[in-house]
Design a protein around this motif. Structure first.
Motif, mmCIF file in Angstrom:
data_model
loop_
_atom_site.group_PDB
_atom_site.id
_atom_site.type_symbol
_atom_site.label_atom_id
_atom_site.label_comp_id
_atom_site.label_asym_id
_atom_site.label_seq_id
_atom_site.Cartn_x
_atom_site.Cartn_y
_atom_site.Cartn_z
ATOM 1 N N UNK A 97 -19.183 -31.506 -13.297
ATOM 2 C CA UNK A 97 -20.194 -31.396 -12.241
ATOM 3 C C UNK A 97 -20.892 -30.046 -12.285
ATOM 4 N N UNK A 98 -20.122 -28.985 -12.472
ATOM 5 C CA UNK A 98 -20.707 -27.647 -12.484
ATOM 6 C C UNK A 98 -21.653 -27.471 -13.667
ATOM 7 N N UNK A 99 -21.232 -27.908 -14.853
ATOM 8 C CA UNK A 99 -22.096 -27.768 -16.026
ATOM 9 C C UNK A 99 -23.342 -28.635 -15.899
ATOM 10 N N UNK A 100 -23.189 -29.822 -15.324
ATOM 11 C CA UNK A 100 -24.346 -30.688 -15.104
ATOM 12 C C UNK A 100 -25.320 -30.058 -14.121
ATOM 13 N N UNK A 101 -24.791 -29.463 -13.051
ATOM 14 C CA UNK A 101 -25.654 -28.810 -12.059
ATOM 15 C C UNK A 101 -26.407 -27.637 -12.688
ATOM 16 N N UNK A 102 -25.741 -26.869 -13.540
ATOM 17 C CA UNK A 102 -26.409 -25.754 -14.210
ATOM 18 C C UNK A 102 -27.519 -26.259 -15.132
ATOM 19 N N UNK A 103 -27.215 -27.331 -15.868
ATOM 20 C CA UNK A 103 -28.214 -27.883 -16.788
ATOM 21 C C UNK A 103 -29.431 -28.411 -16.026
ATOM 22 N N UNK A 104 -29.191 -29.102 -14.919
ATOM 23 C CA UNK A 104 -30.306 -29.634 -14.135
ATOM 24 C C UNK A 104 -31.069 -28.525 -13.435
ATOM 25 N N UNK A 105 -30.376 -27.461 -13.073
ATOM 26 C CA UNK A 105 -31.060 -26.305 -12.485
ATOM 27 C C UNK A 105 -32.035 -25.706 -13.497
ATOM 28 N N UNK A 106 -31.604 -25.612 -14.740
ATOM 29 C CA UNK A 106 -32.483 -25.092 -15.790
ATOM 30 C C UNK A 106 -33.687 -26.009 -16.028
ATOM 31 N N UNK A 107 -33.487 -27.313 -15.802
ATOM 32 C CA UNK A 107 -34.564 -28.268 -16.062
ATOM 33 C C UNK A 107 -35.587 -28.341 -14.932
ATOM 34 N N UNK A 108 -35.268 -27.766 -13.768
ATOM 35 C CA UNK A 108 -36.214 -27.789 -12.661
ATOM 36 C C UNK A 108 -37.456 -26.982 -13.005
ATOM 37 N N UNK A 109 -38.585 -27.431 -12.499
ATOM 38 C CA UNK A 109 -39.813 -26.657 -12.680
ATOM 39 C C UNK A 109 -39.743 -25.348 -11.911
ATOM 40 N N UNK A 110 -39.121 -25.410 -10.744
ATOM 41 C CA UNK A 110 -39.031 -24.222 -9.898
ATOM 42 C C UNK A 110 -37.869 -24.385 -8.930
ATOM 43 N N UNK A 111 -37.184 -23.289 -8.673
ATOM 44 C CA UNK A 111 -36.257 -23.240 -7.540
ATOM 45 C C UNK A 111 -36.361 -21.845 -6.933
ATOM 46 N N UNK A 112 -36.237 -21.783 -5.622
ATOM 47 C CA UNK A 112 -36.288 -20.511 -4.923
ATOM 48 C C UNK A 112 -34.925 -20.142 -4.363
ATOM 49 N N UNK A 113 -34.797 -18.912 -3.927
ATOM 50 C CA UNK A 113 -33.566 -18.413 -3.309
ATOM 51 C C UNK A 113 -33.878 -17.963 -1.891
ATOM 52 N N UNK A 114 -33.119 -18.446 -0.945
ATOM 53 C CA UNK A 114 -33.377 -18.100 0.458
ATOM 54 C C UNK A 114 -33.273 -16.594 0.692
ATOM 55 N N UNK A 115 -32.362 -15.944 -0.025
ATOM 56 C CA UNK A 115 -32.187 -14.508 0.153
ATOM 57 C C UNK A 115 -33.326 -13.698 -0.463
ATOM 58 N N UNK A 116 -34.194 -14.360 -1.239
ATOM 59 C CA UNK A 116 -35.302 -13.649 -1.895
ATOM 60 C C UNK A 116 -36.580 -14.458 -1.722
ATOM 61 N N UNK A 117 -37.010 -14.587 -0.500
ATOM 62 C CA UNK A 117 -38.156 -15.438 -0.187
ATOM 63 C C UNK A 117 -39.461 -14.884 -0.753
ATOM 64 N N UNK A 118 -39.656 -13.582 -0.710
ATOM 65 C CA UNK A 118 -40.893 -13.012 -1.248
ATOM 66 C C UNK A 118 -40.986 -13.236 -2.758
ATOM 67 N N UNK A 119 -39.894 -12.997 -3.468
ATOM 68 C CA UNK A 119 -39.878 -13.249 -4.908
ATOM 69 C C UNK A 119 -40.086 -14.734 -5.205
ATOM 70 N N UNK A 120 -39.480 -15.580 -4.396
ATOM 71 C CA UNK A 120 -39.619 -17.021 -4.602
ATOM 72 C C UNK A 120 -41.063 -17.453 -4.408
ATOM 73 N N UNK A 121 -41.712 -16.901 -3.380
ATOM 74 C CA UNK A 121 -43.104 -17.241 -3.139
ATOM 75 C C UNK A 121 -43.987 -16.745 -4.284
ATOM 76 N N UNK A 122 -43.733 -15.532 -4.755
ATOM 77 C CA UNK A 122 -44.495 -14.981 -5.882
ATOM 78 C C UNK A 122 -44.377 -15.883 -7.102
ATOM 79 N N UNK A 123 -43.150 -16.320 -7.387
ATOM 80 C CA UNK A 123 -42.930 -17.154 -8.555
ATOM 81 C C UNK A 123 -43.615 -18.508 -8.411
#
Length: 452
Positions: A310-336
Protein backbone atom coordinates in the motif's frame (compact mmCIF):
# COMPACT_ATOMS: atom_id res chain seq x y z
CA UNK A 1 -2.36 -56.08 65.48
CA UNK A 2 -1.34 -57.36 62.08
CA UNK A 3 -2.96 -54.37 60.44
CA UNK A 4 -1.14 -51.85 62.67
CA UNK A 5 2.19 -53.48 62.02
CA UNK A 6 1.54 -53.40 58.31
CA UNK A 7 0.86 -49.66 58.41
CA UNK A 8 4.07 -48.88 60.33
CA UNK A 9 6.58 -50.08 57.76
CA UNK A 10 10.13 -48.96 58.60
CA UNK A 11 11.83 -46.59 56.17
CA UNK A 12 14.65 -49.10 55.67
CA UNK A 13 12.22 -51.64 54.35
CA UNK A 14 10.74 -49.11 51.90
CA UNK A 15 14.13 -48.70 50.24
CA UNK A 16 14.30 -52.45 49.61
CA UNK A 17 11.69 -53.48 47.01
CA UNK A 18 12.05 -57.13 47.97
CA UNK A 19 11.35 -56.44 51.65
CA UNK A 20 7.87 -54.92 51.21
CA UNK A 21 4.90 -55.93 49.06
CA UNK A 22 3.68 -52.27 49.20
CA UNK A 23 6.67 -50.90 47.24
CA UNK A 24 5.13 -51.80 43.94
CA UNK A 25 2.15 -49.53 44.71
CA UNK A 26 4.01 -46.69 46.43
CA UNK A 27 6.50 -45.88 43.67
CA UNK A 28 3.90 -45.32 40.89
CA UNK A 29 1.75 -43.23 43.22
CA UNK A 30 4.62 -40.96 44.19
CA UNK A 31 5.86 -40.65 40.61
CA UNK A 32 2.36 -39.81 39.28
CA UNK A 33 1.91 -37.06 41.85
CA UNK A 34 5.26 -35.46 40.99
CA UNK A 35 4.57 -35.78 37.29
CA UNK A 36 1.17 -34.05 37.71
CA UNK A 37 2.76 -31.19 39.64
CA UNK A 38 5.47 -30.77 37.01
CA UNK A 39 2.94 -30.77 34.17
CA UNK A 40 0.76 -28.22 36.01
CA UNK A 41 3.74 -25.93 36.62
CA UNK A 42 4.83 -26.20 33.01
CA UNK A 43 1.36 -25.34 31.76
CA UNK A 44 1.19 -22.28 34.03
CA UNK A 45 4.59 -21.05 32.84
CA UNK A 46 3.64 -21.66 29.21
CA UNK A 47 0.36 -19.79 29.61
CA UNK A 48 2.10 -16.82 31.23
CA UNK A 49 4.73 -16.73 28.48
CA UNK A 50 2.06 -16.99 25.76
CA UNK A 51 0.10 -14.10 27.26
CA UNK A 52 3.25 -11.99 27.51
CA UNK A 53 4.45 -12.77 23.97
CA UNK A 54 0.98 -12.15 22.55
CA UNK A 55 0.84 -8.72 24.16
CA UNK A 56 4.32 -7.92 22.84
CA UNK A 57 3.40 -8.93 19.29
CA UNK A 58 0.21 -6.90 19.48
CA UNK A 59 2.31 -3.93 20.47
CA UNK A 60 4.21 -4.28 17.22
CA UNK A 61 1.27 -4.72 14.88
CA UNK A 62 -2.29 -4.65 16.15
CA UNK A 63 -2.32 -3.47 19.76
CA UNK A 64 -5.28 -1.21 20.50
CA UNK A 65 -4.87 1.57 23.05
CA UNK A 66 -8.08 0.69 24.84
CA UNK A 67 -10.69 -2.00 24.53
CA UNK A 68 -13.13 -1.28 21.68
CA UNK A 69 -16.52 -0.14 22.81
CA UNK A 70 -18.31 -2.72 20.67
CA UNK A 71 -17.60 -6.36 19.92
CA UNK A 72 -16.62 -7.51 16.44
CA UNK A 73 -20.07 -9.05 15.89
CA UNK A 74 -21.73 -5.77 16.84
CA UNK A 75 -19.51 -3.81 14.45
CA UNK A 76 -20.32 -6.26 11.66
CA UNK A 77 -23.98 -5.71 12.42
CA UNK A 78 -23.54 -1.97 12.16
CA UNK A 79 -21.95 -2.40 8.74
CA UNK A 80 -24.95 -4.45 7.62
CA UNK A 81 -27.21 -1.51 8.46
CA UNK A 82 -25.16 0.84 6.34
CA UNK A 83 -26.72 1.62 2.98
CA UNK A 84 -24.23 0.62 0.29
CA UNK A 85 -24.57 1.26 -3.42
CA UNK A 86 -23.84 -1.61 -5.82
CA UNK A 87 -24.43 0.14 -9.15
CA UNK A 88 -20.78 0.32 -10.02
CA UNK A 89 -19.14 -1.18 -13.11
CA UNK A 90 -15.35 -0.88 -13.25
CA UNK A 91 -13.25 -0.53 -16.35
CA UNK A 92 -9.52 -0.23 -15.88
CA UNK A 93 -7.43 2.74 -17.03
CA UNK A 94 -9.47 3.50 -20.13
CA UNK A 95 -8.33 7.13 -20.27
CA UNK A 96 -4.92 8.73 -19.96
CA UNK A 97 -3.73 10.61 -16.89
CA UNK A 98 -1.07 13.30 -17.17
CA UNK A 99 1.76 13.34 -14.64
CA UNK A 100 3.68 16.30 -13.26
CA UNK A 101 6.88 15.38 -15.14
CA UNK A 102 5.02 15.09 -18.41
CA UNK A 103 3.37 18.47 -17.91
CA UNK A 104 6.72 20.03 -17.12
CA UNK A 105 8.69 18.49 -19.98
CA UNK A 106 6.14 18.51 -22.80
CA UNK A 107 4.43 21.73 -23.77
CA UNK A 108 1.68 19.73 -25.51
CA UNK A 109 0.85 18.12 -22.16
CA UNK A 110 0.00 21.40 -20.41
CA UNK A 111 -3.54 21.78 -19.13
CA UNK A 112 -5.92 23.30 -21.68
CA UNK A 113 -9.20 24.40 -20.10
CA UNK A 114 -10.74 25.08 -23.52
CA UNK A 115 -9.98 21.63 -24.89
CA UNK A 116 -11.05 18.24 -23.46
CA UNK A 117 -8.79 18.27 -20.41
CA UNK A 118 -10.36 17.57 -17.00
CA UNK A 119 -8.91 18.49 -13.61
CA UNK A 120 -9.84 15.75 -11.10
CA UNK A 121 -9.46 16.36 -7.38
CA UNK A 122 -8.89 13.46 -4.95
CA UNK A 123 -10.31 14.91 -1.74
CA UNK A 124 -8.67 13.38 1.33
CA UNK A 125 -10.45 14.37 4.51
CA UNK A 126 -9.02 17.22 6.60
CA UNK A 127 -6.18 18.20 4.27
CA UNK A 128 -7.46 21.65 3.19
CA UNK A 129 -9.29 20.02 0.29
CA UNK A 130 -12.51 21.92 0.99
CA UNK A 131 -10.69 25.26 0.83
CA UNK A 132 -8.87 24.34 -2.38
CA UNK A 133 -12.03 23.10 -4.10
CA UNK A 134 -13.90 26.26 -3.15
CA UNK A 135 -11.07 28.34 -4.57
CA UNK A 136 -11.31 26.41 -7.84
CA UNK A 137 -14.98 27.32 -8.32
CA UNK A 138 -15.06 30.75 -6.66
CA UNK A 139 -11.68 32.45 -6.88
CA UNK A 140 -10.14 31.28 -10.15
CA UNK A 141 -9.69 33.86 -12.87
CA UNK A 142 -10.82 32.34 -16.16
CA UNK A 143 -12.75 33.61 -19.18
CA UNK A 144 -15.85 31.68 -18.20
CA UNK A 145 -16.11 31.59 -14.39
CA UNK A 146 -17.99 28.80 -12.66
CA UNK A 147 -21.60 29.75 -12.01
CA UNK A 148 -22.55 29.22 -8.39
CA UNK A 149 -26.03 29.65 -6.97
CA UNK A 150 -26.69 31.02 -3.52
CA UNK A 151 -27.65 28.36 -0.95
CA UNK A 152 -26.57 25.56 -3.27
CA UNK A 153 -23.29 23.79 -2.84
CA UNK A 154 -22.66 22.85 -6.45
CA UNK A 155 -21.45 25.17 -9.19
CA UNK A 156 -21.56 24.75 -12.97
CA UNK A 157 -18.06 24.90 -14.45
CA UNK A 158 -18.38 24.93 -18.24
CA UNK A 159 -15.49 25.26 -20.62
CA UNK A 160 -14.77 28.75 -21.99
CA UNK A 161 -16.05 29.57 -25.45
CA UNK A 162 -19.23 28.62 -27.26
CA UNK A 163 -22.26 26.98 -25.69
CA UNK A 164 -20.52 23.78 -24.64
CA UNK A 165 -21.91 21.96 -21.61
CA UNK A 166 -18.70 20.08 -21.00
CA UNK A 167 -17.01 20.51 -17.63
CA UNK A 168 -13.31 21.02 -17.04
CA UNK A 169 -13.49 20.26 -13.30
CA UNK A 170 -14.37 16.98 -11.56
CA UNK A 171 -14.72 17.83 -7.87
CA UNK A 172 -17.06 18.10 -4.93
CA UNK A 173 -18.32 21.58 -5.83
CA UNK A 174 -18.73 20.95 -9.56
CA UNK A 175 -19.80 17.38 -10.35
CA UNK A 176 -20.47 16.52 -6.72
CA UNK A 177 -19.86 13.22 -4.94
CA UNK A 178 -20.95 11.18 -7.97
CA UNK A 179 -18.35 8.47 -7.26
CA UNK A 180 -19.21 8.38 -3.56
CA UNK A 181 -18.43 10.63 -0.63
CA UNK A 182 -14.68 11.34 -0.59
CA UNK A 183 -13.98 8.81 -3.34
CA UNK A 184 -10.37 7.61 -3.28
CA UNK A 185 -7.85 7.00 -6.05
CA UNK A 186 -9.03 3.40 -6.45
CA UNK A 187 -12.61 4.52 -7.04
CA UNK A 188 -11.83 7.52 -9.23
CA UNK A 189 -8.91 6.34 -11.35
CA UNK A 190 -8.33 2.59 -11.06
CA UNK A 191 -12.01 1.70 -11.44
CA UNK A 192 -12.55 4.55 -13.91
CA UNK A 193 -15.59 6.06 -12.20
CA UNK A 194 -14.58 9.46 -13.61
CA UNK A 195 -14.79 8.03 -17.13
CA UNK A 196 -18.12 6.38 -16.48
CA UNK A 197 -19.71 9.54 -15.08
CA UNK A 198 -18.48 11.94 -17.75
CA UNK A 199 -19.28 9.61 -20.63
CA UNK A 200 -22.80 9.23 -19.28
CA UNK A 201 -23.23 12.99 -18.93
CA UNK A 202 -21.37 14.20 -22.03
CA UNK A 203 -21.44 11.23 -24.38
CA UNK A 204 -19.27 8.15 -24.78
CA UNK A 205 -16.15 7.99 -26.93
CA UNK A 206 -14.88 11.50 -26.22
CA UNK A 207 -11.11 11.61 -25.84
CA UNK A 208 -10.15 13.25 -22.57
CA UNK A 209 -6.96 13.84 -20.63
CA UNK A 210 -7.17 13.70 -16.85
CA UNK A 211 -5.08 15.81 -14.51
CA UNK A 212 -5.35 14.24 -11.05
CA UNK A 213 -4.65 16.53 -8.11
CA UNK A 214 -4.85 16.34 -4.33
CA UNK A 215 -3.72 17.88 -1.05
CA UNK A 216 -1.78 16.29 1.82
CA UNK A 217 -1.24 17.31 5.42
CA UNK A 218 0.95 16.46 8.39
CA UNK A 219 -0.46 13.05 9.48
CA UNK A 220 -0.68 13.80 13.19
CA UNK A 221 -2.58 17.08 12.87
CA UNK A 222 -4.71 15.58 10.10
CA UNK A 223 -5.69 12.63 12.32
CA UNK A 224 -6.53 14.88 15.27
CA UNK A 225 -8.52 17.17 12.98
CA UNK A 226 -10.51 14.19 11.74
CA UNK A 227 -11.17 13.15 15.33
CA UNK A 228 -12.49 16.65 16.06
CA UNK A 229 -14.62 16.46 12.92
CA UNK A 230 -16.15 13.12 13.95
CA UNK A 231 -16.68 14.21 17.54
CA UNK A 232 -18.79 17.07 16.15
CA UNK A 233 -21.06 14.61 14.38
CA UNK A 234 -19.54 13.65 11.02
CA UNK A 235 -19.37 9.97 10.04
CA UNK A 236 -18.94 9.87 6.22
CA UNK A 237 -21.51 7.10 6.10
CA UNK A 238 -22.19 7.87 2.43
CA UNK A 239 -18.70 6.73 1.39
CA UNK A 240 -18.86 3.67 -0.83
CA UNK A 241 -15.30 2.28 -0.63
CA UNK A 242 -15.83 0.56 -3.97
CA UNK A 243 -13.02 -1.74 -5.05
CA UNK A 244 -12.97 -4.40 -7.75
CA UNK A 245 -16.57 -3.58 -8.53
CA UNK A 246 -18.08 -3.98 -5.07
CA UNK A 247 -18.13 -2.40 -1.61
CA UNK A 248 -16.54 -4.19 1.37
CA UNK A 249 -18.78 -6.62 3.23
CA UNK A 250 -19.37 -6.40 7.01
CA UNK A 251 -16.61 -8.95 7.70
CA UNK A 252 -14.08 -6.88 5.75
CA UNK A 253 -15.02 -3.45 7.10
CA UNK A 254 -17.15 -3.42 10.25
CA UNK A 255 -18.33 -0.05 11.58
CA UNK A 256 -16.93 1.43 14.76
CA UNK A 257 -20.30 2.85 15.83
CA UNK A 258 -24.02 2.24 15.58
CA UNK A 259 -25.16 4.16 12.48
CA UNK A 260 -28.52 4.84 14.11
CA UNK A 261 -26.76 6.78 16.86
CA UNK A 262 -23.58 8.06 15.22
CA UNK A 263 -20.23 8.78 16.83
CA UNK A 264 -20.77 12.32 18.04
CA UNK A 265 -18.97 13.06 21.29
CA UNK A 266 -16.49 10.22 20.83
CA UNK A 267 -13.38 10.47 23.01
CA UNK A 268 -9.90 10.40 21.50
CA UNK A 269 -9.11 7.11 23.27
CA UNK A 270 -12.23 5.48 21.86
CA UNK A 271 -11.48 6.92 18.43
CA UNK A 272 -8.04 5.32 18.62
CA UNK A 273 -9.27 1.99 19.96
CA UNK A 274 -11.38 0.87 17.02
CA UNK A 275 -9.22 -1.29 14.71
CA UNK A 276 -11.50 -0.55 11.74
CA UNK A 277 -11.29 3.23 11.96
CA UNK A 278 -10.26 4.40 8.47
CA UNK A 279 -8.84 7.62 9.90
CA UNK A 280 -5.59 5.74 10.59
CA UNK A 281 -3.24 5.96 7.60
CA UNK A 282 -6.04 7.52 5.58
CA UNK A 283 -3.78 9.33 3.11
CA UNK A 284 -1.92 6.13 2.23
CA UNK A 285 -5.12 4.16 1.75
CA UNK A 286 -6.81 6.83 -0.34
CA UNK A 287 -3.84 7.26 -2.69
CA UNK A 288 -2.97 3.56 -3.06
CA UNK A 289 -4.35 1.11 -5.62
CA UNK A 290 -6.30 -1.11 -3.23
CA UNK A 291 -6.83 -3.80 -5.86
CA UNK A 292 -3.17 -4.75 -5.27
CA UNK A 293 -3.97 -5.85 -1.70
CA UNK A 294 -7.36 -7.55 -2.22
CA UNK A 295 -9.19 -4.33 -1.37
CA UNK A 296 -10.49 -4.44 2.22
CA UNK A 297 -9.98 -8.16 2.77
CA UNK A 298 -7.07 -8.29 5.20
CA UNK A 299 -7.14 -12.09 5.63
CA UNK A 300 -5.40 -12.95 2.36
CA UNK A 301 -2.13 -11.16 3.00
CA UNK A 302 0.23 -10.81 5.94
CA UNK A 303 -0.04 -7.34 7.50
CA UNK A 304 3.58 -6.29 6.98
CA UNK A 305 3.46 -7.24 3.30
CA UNK A 306 0.08 -5.55 2.83
CA UNK A 307 1.28 -2.32 4.44
CA UNK A 308 4.43 -2.31 2.32
CA UNK A 309 2.49 -2.73 -0.93
CA UNK A 310 0.00 0.00 0.00
CA UNK A 311 2.76 2.44 0.91
CA UNK A 312 4.73 1.85 -2.29
CA UNK A 313 1.56 2.10 -4.37
CA UNK A 314 0.63 5.38 -2.67
CA UNK A 315 4.10 6.79 -3.38
CA UNK A 316 3.91 5.73 -7.02
CA UNK A 317 0.46 7.27 -7.47
CA UNK A 318 1.61 10.43 -5.72
CA UNK A 319 4.39 10.74 -8.29
CA UNK A 320 1.86 10.22 -11.09
CA UNK A 321 -0.39 13.08 -9.94
CA UNK A 322 -0.30 16.23 -12.00
CA UNK A 323 -0.23 18.27 -8.82
CA UNK A 324 -0.52 17.91 -5.08
CA UNK A 325 -0.30 20.61 -2.45
CA UNK A 326 0.69 20.62 1.21
CA UNK A 327 -1.54 22.25 3.80
CA UNK A 328 1.49 23.39 5.78
CA UNK A 329 2.83 25.20 2.69
CA UNK A 330 -0.17 26.86 1.11
CA UNK A 331 1.72 29.73 -0.52
CA UNK A 332 4.18 27.36 -2.18
CA UNK A 333 1.32 25.10 -3.23
CA UNK A 334 -0.52 28.01 -4.81
CA UNK A 335 2.64 29.15 -6.62
CA UNK A 336 3.17 25.67 -8.01
CA UNK A 337 -0.45 25.17 -9.11
CA UNK A 338 -0.76 28.55 -10.82
CA UNK A 339 2.41 28.16 -12.86
CA UNK A 340 1.88 24.50 -13.66
CA UNK A 341 -1.68 24.98 -14.91
CA UNK A 342 -1.27 28.50 -16.30
CA UNK A 343 -4.10 29.80 -14.08
CA UNK A 344 -4.33 32.24 -11.22
CA UNK A 345 -6.40 32.64 -8.07
CA UNK A 346 -7.61 36.04 -6.96
CA UNK A 347 -7.01 35.30 -3.28
CA UNK A 348 -4.29 33.68 -1.23
CA UNK A 349 -4.93 30.12 -0.11
CA UNK A 350 -2.89 30.72 3.03
CA UNK A 351 -5.55 33.12 4.30
CA UNK A 352 -7.76 30.06 4.93
CA UNK A 353 -5.06 27.86 6.44
CA UNK A 354 -6.72 27.50 9.82
CA UNK A 355 -7.21 24.42 11.98
CA UNK A 356 -9.05 23.48 15.14
CA UNK A 357 -6.71 20.56 15.82
CA UNK A 358 -4.02 22.81 17.30
CA UNK A 359 -5.89 23.36 20.57
CA UNK A 360 -6.57 19.65 21.21
CA UNK A 361 -4.87 18.44 24.40
CA UNK A 362 -2.99 15.19 23.75
CA UNK A 363 -0.94 13.35 26.36
CA UNK A 364 2.50 11.95 25.45
CA UNK A 365 1.17 8.39 25.66
CA UNK A 366 -1.79 9.18 23.40
CA UNK A 367 0.55 10.92 20.96
CA UNK A 368 2.69 7.78 20.85
CA UNK A 369 -0.38 5.72 19.97
CA UNK A 370 -1.43 8.20 17.27
CA UNK A 371 2.02 7.92 15.71
CA UNK A 372 1.85 4.13 15.79
CA UNK A 373 -1.59 4.16 14.18
CA UNK A 374 -0.38 6.47 11.38
CA UNK A 375 3.09 5.06 10.70
CA UNK A 376 2.40 4.63 6.97
CA UNK A 377 1.08 8.18 6.59
CA UNK A 378 4.10 9.56 8.43
CA UNK A 379 6.44 7.86 5.96
CA UNK A 380 4.29 8.87 2.99
CA UNK A 381 4.20 12.51 4.09
CA UNK A 382 7.97 12.66 4.57
CA UNK A 383 8.32 11.35 1.03
CA UNK A 384 5.73 13.86 -0.22
CA UNK A 385 7.59 16.81 1.32
CA UNK A 386 10.88 15.72 -0.27
CA UNK A 387 9.21 15.24 -3.66
CA UNK A 388 7.43 18.59 -3.33
CA UNK A 389 10.78 20.35 -2.81
CA UNK A 390 12.24 18.58 -5.84
CA UNK A 391 9.30 19.69 -7.97
CA UNK A 392 9.65 23.27 -6.79
CA UNK A 393 13.31 23.27 -7.82
CA UNK A 394 12.49 21.73 -11.21
CA UNK A 395 9.87 24.37 -11.90
CA UNK A 396 12.25 27.17 -11.01
CA UNK A 397 14.91 25.75 -13.33
CA UNK A 398 12.66 24.89 -16.27
CA UNK A 399 10.45 27.97 -16.20
CA UNK A 400 6.76 27.89 -17.08
CA UNK A 401 4.31 30.15 -18.95
CA UNK A 402 4.15 33.65 -17.48
CA UNK A 403 1.20 34.31 -15.17
CA UNK A 404 -0.50 37.66 -15.73
CA UNK A 405 -0.23 40.18 -12.90
CA UNK A 406 -3.34 40.28 -10.75
CA UNK A 407 -4.72 43.73 -11.80
CA UNK A 408 -5.18 42.56 -15.43
CA UNK A 409 -7.09 39.39 -14.56
CA UNK A 410 -10.80 39.03 -15.25
CA UNK A 411 -13.17 38.75 -12.34
CA UNK A 412 -13.41 35.50 -10.43
CA UNK A 413 -16.36 33.11 -10.26
CA UNK A 414 -19.68 34.75 -9.45
CA UNK A 415 -22.77 33.83 -7.49
CA UNK A 416 -26.35 34.03 -8.71
CA UNK A 417 -29.25 34.64 -6.35
CA UNK A 418 -32.01 32.24 -7.42
CA UNK A 419 -34.54 33.46 -4.88
CA UNK A 420 -37.97 34.50 -6.30
CA UNK A 421 -37.34 38.16 -5.66
CA UNK A 422 -33.63 38.19 -6.28
CA UNK A 423 -32.12 40.87 -8.47
CA UNK A 424 -29.60 39.09 -10.69
CA UNK A 425 -27.95 42.33 -11.75
CA UNK A 426 -27.02 43.04 -8.14
CA UNK A 427 -26.22 39.51 -7.03
CA UNK A 428 -23.18 38.80 -9.21
CA UNK A 429 -19.86 38.64 -7.39
CA UNK A 430 -21.67 38.15 -4.06
CA UNK A 431 -19.58 35.94 -1.78
CA UNK A 432 -20.54 34.36 1.54
CA UNK A 433 -20.21 36.72 4.48
CA UNK A 434 -17.89 34.38 6.36
CA UNK A 435 -16.24 31.57 4.39
CA UNK A 436 -14.73 30.04 7.52
CA UNK A 437 -18.18 29.64 9.07
CA UNK A 438 -19.53 28.24 5.81
CA UNK A 439 -16.70 25.69 5.65
CA UNK A 440 -17.43 24.62 9.21
CA UNK A 441 -21.08 24.13 8.26
CA UNK A 442 -20.08 22.01 5.26
CA UNK A 443 -17.70 20.07 7.49
CA UNK A 444 -20.43 19.31 10.01
CA UNK A 445 -23.14 18.25 7.58
CA UNK A 446 -21.00 16.73 4.85
CA UNK A 447 -22.59 13.32 5.35
CA UNK A 448 -26.01 14.61 4.40
CA UNK A 449 -24.91 15.91 0.99
CA UNK A 450 -26.45 14.09 -1.96
CA UNK A 451 -25.90 15.01 -5.58
CA UNK A 452 -27.76 13.90 -8.68
Amino acid sequence: MGTSARMRIPYSRLNNPSSSPHRVFFIPLCTSRRFFLLITAALLVSFAYFAWSTEESMGEETRMPTKPRFSLDEMRGFALRKSLSADYKPSYYTKSATSFDRMLMERSSRFDISSTDVLVFVHIQKTAGTSFEKFLVRHLSIDRPCECTQKKKRCVCRRPGGSTNQTWLFSRYSTGWVCGLHADYTELAVSACVDTVLEKKEGAGRRRRYFYTSFLRDPITRYISEFRHVSRGATWMASRHMCNGRPPNPDELPLCFDPRIGWEGVSLDEFLSCPFNLAANRMTRMLADLTLVDCYDTTKMEKKKRDGIMLESAKANLRSLSFYGLKERMDDSQWMFERLFGLRFTKRLSEWNKSKSNDTVVTPETMRKIREANALDIELYAYAVELFDERMEKMKREGLPHILPEPTLPSASHFIDDSPHGDLSKSKAILPVNEEEEEEEDDRYEDSERYA
